[in-house]
Design a protein around this motif. Structure first.
Motif, PDB file in Angstrom:
ATOM      1  N   ALA A  46       0.827  -1.208   0.000  1.00 48.24           N
ATOM      2  CA  ALA A  46       0.000   0.000   0.000  1.00 48.24           C
ATOM      3  C   ALA A  46       0.861   1.258   0.000  1.00 48.24           C
ATOM      4  O   ALA A  46       0.544   2.249  -0.681  1.00 48.24           O
ATOM      5  N   ALA A  47       1.953   1.247   0.751  1.00 43.31           N
ATOM      6  CA  ALA A  47       2.834   2.419   0.769  1.00 43.31           C
ATOM      7  C   ALA A  47       3.472   2.647  -0.593  1.00 43.31           C
ATOM      8  O   ALA A  47       3.590   3.783  -1.060  1.00 43.31           O
ATOM      9  N   VAL A  48       3.882   1.581  -1.265  1.00 44.00           N
ATOM     10  CA  VAL A  48       4.469   1.730  -2.597  1.00 44.00           C
ATOM     11  C   VAL A  48       3.439   2.290  -3.576  1.00 44.00           C
ATOM     12  O   VAL A  48       3.733   3.199  -4.380  1.00 44.00           O
ATOM     13  N   ALA A  49       2.217   1.752  -3.522  1.00 44.78           N
ATOM     14  CA  ALA A  49       1.176   2.260  -4.424  1.00 44.78           C
ATOM     15  C   ALA A  49       0.831   3.709  -4.124  1.00 44.78           C
ATOM     16  O   ALA A  49       0.545   4.493  -5.041  1.00 44.78           O
ATOM     17  N   ALA A  50       0.857   4.099  -2.842  1.00 46.91           N
ATOM     18  CA  ALA A  50       0.505   5.478  -2.476  1.00 46.91           C
ATOM     19  C   ALA A  50       1.577   6.463  -2.903  1.00 46.91           C
ATOM     20  O   ALA A  50       1.301   7.482  -3.559  1.00 46.91           O
ATOM     21  N   VAL A  51       2.819   6.186  -2.543  1.00 40.56           N
ATOM     22  CA  VAL A  51       3.906   7.127  -2.835  1.00 40.56           C
ATOM     23  C   VAL A  51       4.288   7.080  -4.309  1.00 40.56           C
ATOM     24  O   VAL A  51       4.521   8.117  -4.939  1.00 40.56           O
ATOM     25  N   GLY A  52       4.365   5.873  -4.873  1.00 42.18           N
ATOM     26  CA  GLY A  52       4.757   5.772  -6.274  1.00 42.18           C
ATOM     27  C   GLY A  52       3.699   6.238  -7.242  1.00 42.18           C
ATOM     28  O   GLY A  52       4.013   6.610  -8.377  1.00 42.18           O
ATOM     29  N   GLY A  53       2.422   6.227  -6.814  1.00 41.38           N
ATOM     30  CA  GLY A  53       1.368   6.658  -7.729  1.00 41.38           C
ATOM     31  C   GLY A  53       1.417   8.135  -8.058  1.00 41.38           C
ATOM     32  O   GLY A  53       0.967   8.551  -9.132  1.00 41.38           O
ATOM     33  N   VAL A  54       1.965   8.955  -7.167  1.00 37.75           N
ATOM     34  CA  VAL A  54       1.998  10.413  -7.415  1.00 37.75           C
ATOM     35  C   VAL A  54       2.956  10.750  -8.547  1.00 37.75           C
ATOM     36  O   VAL A  54       2.555  11.403  -9.530  1.00 37.75           O
ATOM     37  N   PRO A  55       4.236  10.355  -8.504  1.00 40.48           N
ATOM     38  CA  PRO A  55       5.083  10.642  -9.670  1.00 40.48           C
ATOM     39  C   PRO A  55       4.711   9.832 -10.901  1.00 40.48           C
ATOM     40  O   PRO A  55       4.920  10.287 -12.032  1.00 40.48           O
ATOM     41  N   ALA A  56       4.156   8.624 -10.700  1.00 38.74           N
ATOM     42  CA  ALA A  56       3.776   7.823 -11.864  1.00 38.74           C
ATOM     43  C   ALA A  56       2.682   8.495 -12.669  1.00 38.74           C
ATOM     44  O   ALA A  56       2.610   8.321 -13.897  1.00 38.74           O
ATOM     45  N   ALA A  57       1.814   9.282 -12.019  1.00 35.85           N
ATOM     46  CA  ALA A  57       0.747   9.960 -12.747  1.00 35.85           C
ATOM     47  C   ALA A  57       1.286  11.020 -13.694  1.00 35.85           C
ATOM     48  O   ALA A  57       0.595  11.413 -14.649  1.00 35.85           O
ATOM     49  N   ALA A  58       2.503  11.500 -13.456  1.00 35.96           N
ATOM     50  CA  ALA A  58       3.091  12.514 -14.331  1.00 35.96           C
ATOM     51  C   ALA A  58       3.947  11.904 -15.431  1.00 35.96           C
ATOM     52  O   ALA A  58       4.475  12.643 -16.274  1.00 35.96           O
ATOM     53  N   LEU A  59       4.140  10.597 -15.435  1.00 36.95           N
ATOM     54  CA  LEU A  59       4.986   9.939 -16.420  1.00 36.95           C
ATOM     55  C   LEU A  59       4.143   9.231 -17.460  1.00 36.95           C
ATOM     56  O   LEU A  59       2.953   8.988 -17.264  1.00 36.95           O
ATOM     57  N   SER A  60       4.774   8.898 -18.565  1.00 36.64           N
ATOM     58  CA  SER A  60       4.089   8.117 -19.597  1.00 36.64           C
ATOM     59  C   SER A  60       3.948   6.675 -19.136  1.00 36.64           C
ATOM     60  O   SER A  60       4.566   6.238 -18.171  1.00 36.64           O
ATOM     61  N   ASP A  61       3.143   5.921 -19.886  1.00 37.34           N
ATOM     62  CA  ASP A  61       2.847   4.560 -19.464  1.00 37.34           C
ATOM     63  C   ASP A  61       4.100   3.694 -19.380  1.00 37.34           C
ATOM     64  O   ASP A  61       4.213   2.824 -18.519  1.00 37.34           O
ATOM     65  N   GLY A  62       5.065   3.909 -20.266  1.00 36.97           N
ATOM     66  CA  GLY A  62       6.246   3.068 -20.274  1.00 36.97           C
ATOM     67  C   GLY A  62       7.200   3.310 -19.127  1.00 36.97           C
ATOM     68  O   GLY A  62       8.082   2.487 -18.878  1.00 36.97           O
ATOM     69  N   TRP A  63       7.065   4.455 -18.428  1.00 37.06           N
ATOM     70  CA  TRP A  63       8.008   4.794 -17.361  1.00 37.06           C
ATOM     71  C   TRP A  63       7.381   4.718 -15.974  1.00 37.06           C
ATOM     72  O   TRP A  63       8.070   4.954 -14.986  1.00 37.06           O
ATOM     73  N   ARG A  64       6.101   4.411 -15.868  1.00 35.77           N
ATOM     74  CA  ARG A  64       5.467   4.385 -14.548  1.00 35.77           C
ATOM     75  C   ARG A  64       6.025   3.280 -13.667  1.00 35.77           C
ATOM     76  O   ARG A  64       6.116   3.430 -12.451  1.00 35.77           O
ATOM     77  N   VAL A  65       6.365   2.161 -14.295  1.00 36.51           N
ATOM     78  CA  VAL A  65       6.875   1.043 -13.505  1.00 36.51           C
ATOM     79  C   VAL A  65       8.159   1.427 -12.782  1.00 36.51           C
ATOM     80  O   VAL A  65       8.448   0.920 -11.682  1.00 36.51           O
ATOM     81  N   LEU A  66       8.928   2.361 -13.364  1.00 34.97           N
ATOM     82  CA  LEU A  66      10.171   2.772 -12.719  1.00 34.97           C
ATOM     83  C   LEU A  66       9.895   3.520 -11.412  1.00 34.97           C
ATOM     84  O   LEU A  66      10.627   3.358 -10.429  1.00 34.97           O
ATOM     85  N   ALA A  67       8.836   4.329 -11.392  1.00 34.89           N
ATOM     86  CA  ALA A  67       8.490   5.044 -10.161  1.00 34.89           C
ATOM     87  C   ALA A  67       8.109   4.068  -9.051  1.00 34.89           C
ATOM     88  O   ALA A  67       8.549   4.201  -7.896  1.00 34.89           O
ATOM     89  N   TYR A  68       7.299   3.076  -9.386  1.00 33.68           N
ATOM     90  CA  TYR A  68       6.914   2.084  -8.370  1.00 33.68           C
ATOM     91  C   TYR A  68       8.128   1.255  -7.930  1.00 33.68           C
ATOM     92  O   TYR A  68       8.240   0.890  -6.743  1.00 33.68           O
ATOM     93  N   LEU A  69       9.035   0.957  -8.859  1.00 39.56           N
ATOM     94  CA  LEU A  69      10.222   0.186  -8.492  1.00 39.56           C
ATOM     95  C   LEU A  69      11.094   0.955  -7.507  1.00 39.56           C
ATOM     96  O   LEU A  69      11.575   0.394  -6.516  1.00 39.56           O
ATOM     97  N   LEU A  70      11.296   2.238  -7.753  1.00 41.26           N
ATOM     98  CA  LEU A  70      12.105   3.034  -6.828  1.00 41.26           C
ATOM     99  C   LEU A  70      11.461   3.107  -5.448  1.00 41.26           C
ATOM    100  O   LEU A  70      12.152   3.022  -4.426  1.00 41.26           O
ATOM    101  N   CYS A  71      10.162   3.254  -5.427  1.00 43.62           N
ATOM    102  CA  CYS A  71       9.473   3.270  -4.125  1.00 43.62           C
ATOM    103  C   CYS A  71       9.580   1.911  -3.436  1.00 43.62           C
ATOM    104  O   CYS A  71       9.735   1.833  -2.211  1.00 43.62           O
ATOM    105  N   GLY A  72       9.488   0.829  -4.217  1.00 40.18           N
ATOM    106  CA  GLY A  72       9.634  -0.501  -3.621  1.00 40.18           C
ATOM    107  C   GLY A  72      11.009  -0.715  -3.027  1.00 40.18           C
ATOM    108  O   GLY A  72      11.150  -1.321  -1.962  1.00 40.18           O
ATOM    109  N   LEU A  73      12.032  -0.211  -3.698  1.00 39.93           N
ATOM    110  CA  LEU A  73      13.382  -0.325  -3.139  1.00 39.93           C
ATOM    111  C   LEU A  73      13.531   0.532  -1.884  1.00 39.93           C
ATOM    112  O   LEU A  73      14.226   0.148  -0.942  1.00 39.93           O
ATOM    113  N   ALA A  74      12.877   1.699  -1.883  1.00 39.58           N
ATOM    114  CA  ALA A  74      12.965   2.560  -0.705  1.00 39.58           C
ATOM    115  C   ALA A  74      12.253   1.940   0.492  1.00 39.58           C
ATOM    116  O   ALA A  74      12.677   2.119   1.637  1.00 39.58           O
TER     117      ALA A  74
END
Length: 866
Positions: free
Chosen positions: A315-343
């Motif tokens: 839930a924390a990854v989806a919450a924090v990663g969803g904010v920057p992912a909304a500003a990225l294109s579809d191909g780069w959203r997974v990178l935002a969630y990955l960085l949050c998952g590592l954090a």
């Protein structure tokens, strides 16, 4: 005269009889014990804590019966509760049906006063009766009436809405009614604590007020999500501090359903948000869910704590990663969630309970695994895409890397895939490089929980400094703590897996980067070949240093296959790539120290060399059967190399791979009989060359003889020879003479070695021609010759003569009898063959043991022959 057996036989007989007597005595004693237990009367139940037999007083029972052990109290037969439960269930069900029928059917025929009086009286009676029944000890009846009362209260609510408030909104009324009923049933269950139904029913009713209220108010999806989350939090509180297992289980189920629904609402709103501001509100909902799950994990038992940690992390990854992912294109959203998952993995140092921290760490791993799952299909397309070139080899060099793959993937939308692979590869590589630091950080999670304090690491040697999560962590013995501890994977294996994963993912990232950038075809081929060379160099260095590099040869092989397929688009690229691969793998096989990688590299080098010989035939515009002798060049080299290596462990795999290359050559030549005979003869020469070595002679010698004979038969068939005996007898006669001389010099020599090749050279081709010959002379002469050979084999006890002559004689006789057998079978009734077959099976089954002994005697007799 009475026969007196020998002492040994008499002793064995006495032992058997004594064993039978002991078995019979044990059987009688068991029966006696059962009869005593069946005749023993049931003793009255003693007062709690009082047992006369424990103080030496004899327990009541039959005089002379065996005394029971101290502290033994005979059990009373349990009361027949099943019939009572069935009766109570049926009674409660009938009353419930009657109440429903009354409410739905007879309700309208009564006035308002009658309705109120009936409902009030029945409901009040159903609520009061369980209290009276409980005081009299009738708990099961009280539970049945409680279920009826629950249904009646629901009918009361329906009646109130239908009569007193028909214009009220149904959803709003349901929300209020479910809240009121939940409170009333909770109070009722607390007042009558012995009833098991009211409190779980109150928990079930408490699931709906907030949800129906939000639904009735037409609230947006976000408000519905908050309502679901609030209900889940209430369920979590009940699950932690509720009274009774039924209440807690019901609360757990309800909280899981409501919490999952809230998370799905928040995730859907976050992923479909139009921008970072739009993703902030559902992110707050997801963060609140994460905080609630983490708070529950703080006090929950082990399994629930880990589950709560996983939910909180995701839930924390989806919450924090969803904010920057909304500003990225579809191909780069997974990178935002990955960085949050590592954090999120940093939570292991945040002072969380051990089980909750493990759950958060598992959530981080799940996010990383999800990112890899998203990126790996594109890597598979890069590796498997060149397979399409097999249908049109050497069609011409494509312009770029993508066009050579033949894939329709949207590569522009997969630009983040190489970045994801590189990021995970860097993480694994860092873990491999600084493994002691990883061990020190993970120590609190791996330390065992002590039985008395429940704190991780207490009482464990080395736990104070967080340097040894379990004994052997630093030395990686893999043993757990304590006698019953689970076996853990060794640290060397974990570190090796991290290094192998870093290597494979880094290599995949480079390949994907080439496709995303669409580098020229020549650059792609050269780059992949260079990567394979680098992997081989790393394998040589890693195997020599003793570090876990078992995945490096596999990665090198996969890369070699990929670049080999990619090079098939161009003739020059194919020669260059497969030539380089042959040299690189041969050099790696020569330099590597470990036996398994050496054998793998040597075998791969032989395979690439065989492919090169096939390319040579294609370049010379040869037909497949004409190119078959060229393919035998590499098997010939493997025979020479095997003679050089001798008993080296690599020799056998190399020679077997060369044999497979020879089999490929035979397959290429099978369409042309003369070339097939030539290839078989050349294969026989290679097998004979291998048979020169003593360790290969038992297999290669027979194989060479069989190949030479087969080549002769194929040559004769290709020349349409109708009398093969004219060609085979000149070979058979000197071969038999040589066999006779061999037997005279070595009487222990096998008859198969001395006479088998010579006899087979004539008997088998003649048998093959006889089966297609309509004349009678050849089958007759062949049968007479086979009979003579069989008799000679039986007379001189020669296995080869007996078996070869007997088989040829039987097959020749079957050929002669086949027309008559077919004629007789056509004249017989249809039922007779199955009946005869069944009769034969019955006879064989009845005399199976005798037939088995006969077969063993025949086998022994053949085995004693030379």
């Amino acid at each position: 005269m009475e026969h007196v057996p020998p002492p040994a036989e008499e002793l064995a007989r006495l032992d058997r009889e004594l064993a039978e007597l002991d078995a019979r005595r044990a059987q009688l004693l068991t029966r006696r014990a059962w009869l005593l237990a069946a005749l023993r009367p049931t003793a009255p139940t003693a007062a709690p804590g009082w047992n006369p037999s424990a103080w030496g007083a004899p327990p009541p029972g039959r005089p002379g019966a065996p005394a029971q052990p101290w502290g033994y109290v005979p059990k009373q037969p349990s009361a027949p509760r099943s019939a009572q439960n069935v009766l109570l269930t049926l009674g409660g069900l009938l009353l419930t049906v009657a109440a429903v029928a009354f409410t739905l059917v007879s309700w309208g025929s009564m006035g308002i006063g009658g309705r109120s009086a009936v409902l009030a009286a029945v409901t009040l009676g159903a609520l009061i009766a369980p209290a009276v029944l409980l005081r009299r000890g009738l708990a099961a009846t009280a539970e049945a009436l409680t279920a009826l009362a629950l249904v009646l209260t629901l009918l009361d609510v329906y009646a109130v809405h239908a009569v007193a408030a028909p214009d009220t909104d149904g959803l709003g009324f349901t929300a209020v009614a479910s809240a009121v009923l939940a409170v009333l049933w909770a109070a009722y269950g607390l007042a009558l604590g012995k009833l098991r139904l009211p409190l779980p029913a109150a928990v079930v009713l408490a699931q709906w007020p907030l949800l129906f209220w939000a639904w009735a108010a037409g609230a947006p999806a976000l408000v519905v999500g908050w309502a679901l989350l609030a209900t889940a939090v209430l369920d979590g509180v009940i699950a932690l501090w509720g009274k009774g297992s039924g209440v807690r289980v019901t609360a757990c189920v309800g909280g899981s359903a409501m919490g999952f629904s809230a998370l799905m609402v928040g995730l859907a709103l976050s992923t479909t948000a139009s921008g970072p501001l739009g993703a902030a509100a559902p992110g707050a909902l997801l963060l609140a869910a994460a905080a609630a799950a983490l708070a529950g994990a703080w006090r929950a038992p082990k399994g629930f704590a880990r589950t709560g940690g996983v939910v909180a992390g995701l839930a924390a990854v989806a919450a924090v990663g969803g904010v920057p992912a909304a500003a990225l294109s579809d191909g780069w959203r997974v990178l935002a969630y990955l960085l949050c998952g590592l954090a999120v993995a940093g939570a292991v140092r945040a002072g969380l309970p051990r089980d909750a921290a493990r759950g958060v760490l598992a959530a981080s791993g799940a996010v990383v695994a999800g990112a890899l799952v998203w990126a790996l299909p594109s890597l598979a397309a890069v590796l498997l895409g060149p397979v399409t070139l097999l249908s049109d080899v050497w069609a011409g060099s494509p312009g770029g890397f993508r066009s050579a793959l033949g894939s329709t993937l949207p590569w522009s939308e997969l630009a983040a895939a190489p970045v994801v692979l590189a990021l995970v590869a860097g993480l694994l590589g860092s873990a491999y490089r600084w493994w002691p630091s990883v061990v020190r950080i993970a120590a609190p999670l791996a330390a065992p929980r002590t039985a008395d304090t429940g704190t991780p690491g207490a009482g464990v040697p080395g736990a104070a400094g967080a340097a040894a999560p379990w004994p052997g962590w630093s030395g990686w013995s893999g043993a757990g703590v304590g006698a019953g501890a689970r076996r853990r994977p060794s640290g060397a294996a974990l570190r090796g897996a991290a290094g192998a994963g870093a290597l494979a993912l880094g290599w995949g990232a480079l390949l994907l980067a080439g496709v995303v950038l669409d580098v020229p075809y020549a650059v792609a081929v050269a780059g992949e070949t260079a990567l394979v060379g680098g992997l081989l160099a790393l394998a040589v260095r890693g195997a020599g240093s003793g570090r876990g590099a078992s995945a490096v040869p596999v990665t090198a092989l996969v890369g070699a296959v990929s670049v080999g397929l990619l090079s098939l688009a161009s003739e020059g690229a194919a020669y260059a790539v497969f030539g380089a691969l042959t040299v690189l793998f041969a050099g790696a096989a020569f330099r590597v120290g470990a036996e398994v990688p050496r054998a793998v590299f040597a075998v791969a080098s032989v395979v690439w060399g065989t492919v090169l010989t096939g390319f040579a035939g294609r370049s010379l515009d040869l037909d497949p059967h004409e190119a078959a002798p060229l393919v035998l060049l590499v098997p010939a080299l493997t025979v020479l190399l095997g003679a050089r290596l001798r008993r080296n462990p690599v020799a056998l795999p190399v020679e077997l791979t060369g044999a497979l290359g020879a089999l490929v050559a035979v397959g290429l030549a099978v369409t042309d009989a003369p070339f097939l005979a030539l290839v078989l003869a050349l294969c026989g020469v290679l097998a004979a060359g291998a048979a020169v070595r003593p360790e290969r002679r038992p297999v290669a010698g027979y194989l060479a003889a069989a190949l030479f004979v087969l080549a002769t038969w194929v040559r004769l068939a290709a020349s349409e020879v109708s009398f093969p005996e004219a060609y085979t007898l000149p070979v058979t006669v000197p071969a038999l003479v040589v066999g006779v001389l061999r037997r005279r010099g070595d009487p222990e020599a096998s008859s198969w070695t001395a006479y088998g090749p010579g006899l087979a050279a004539t008997l088998l081709p003649s048998l093959a021609v006889a089966w297609t010959d309509t004349d009678w002379l050849r089958p007759l002469l062949l049968g007479v010759a086979a009979l003579v050979i069989t008799l000679l084999g039986a007379r001189y006890r020669l296995q080869a003569l007996l078996v070869l002559g007997g088989v040829v004689l039987a097959l020749d006789g079957l050929h002669e009898l086949a027309p008559y057998v077919a004629q007789v079978a056509g004249a017989l009734p249809r039922w007779l063959p199955p009946a005869l077959a069944g009769l034969l099976l019955l006879v064989v089954g009845a005399t199976y043991e005798q037939r088995l002994r006969d077969a063993r005697r025949l086998k022994d007799a053949l085995g004693r022959m030379r």
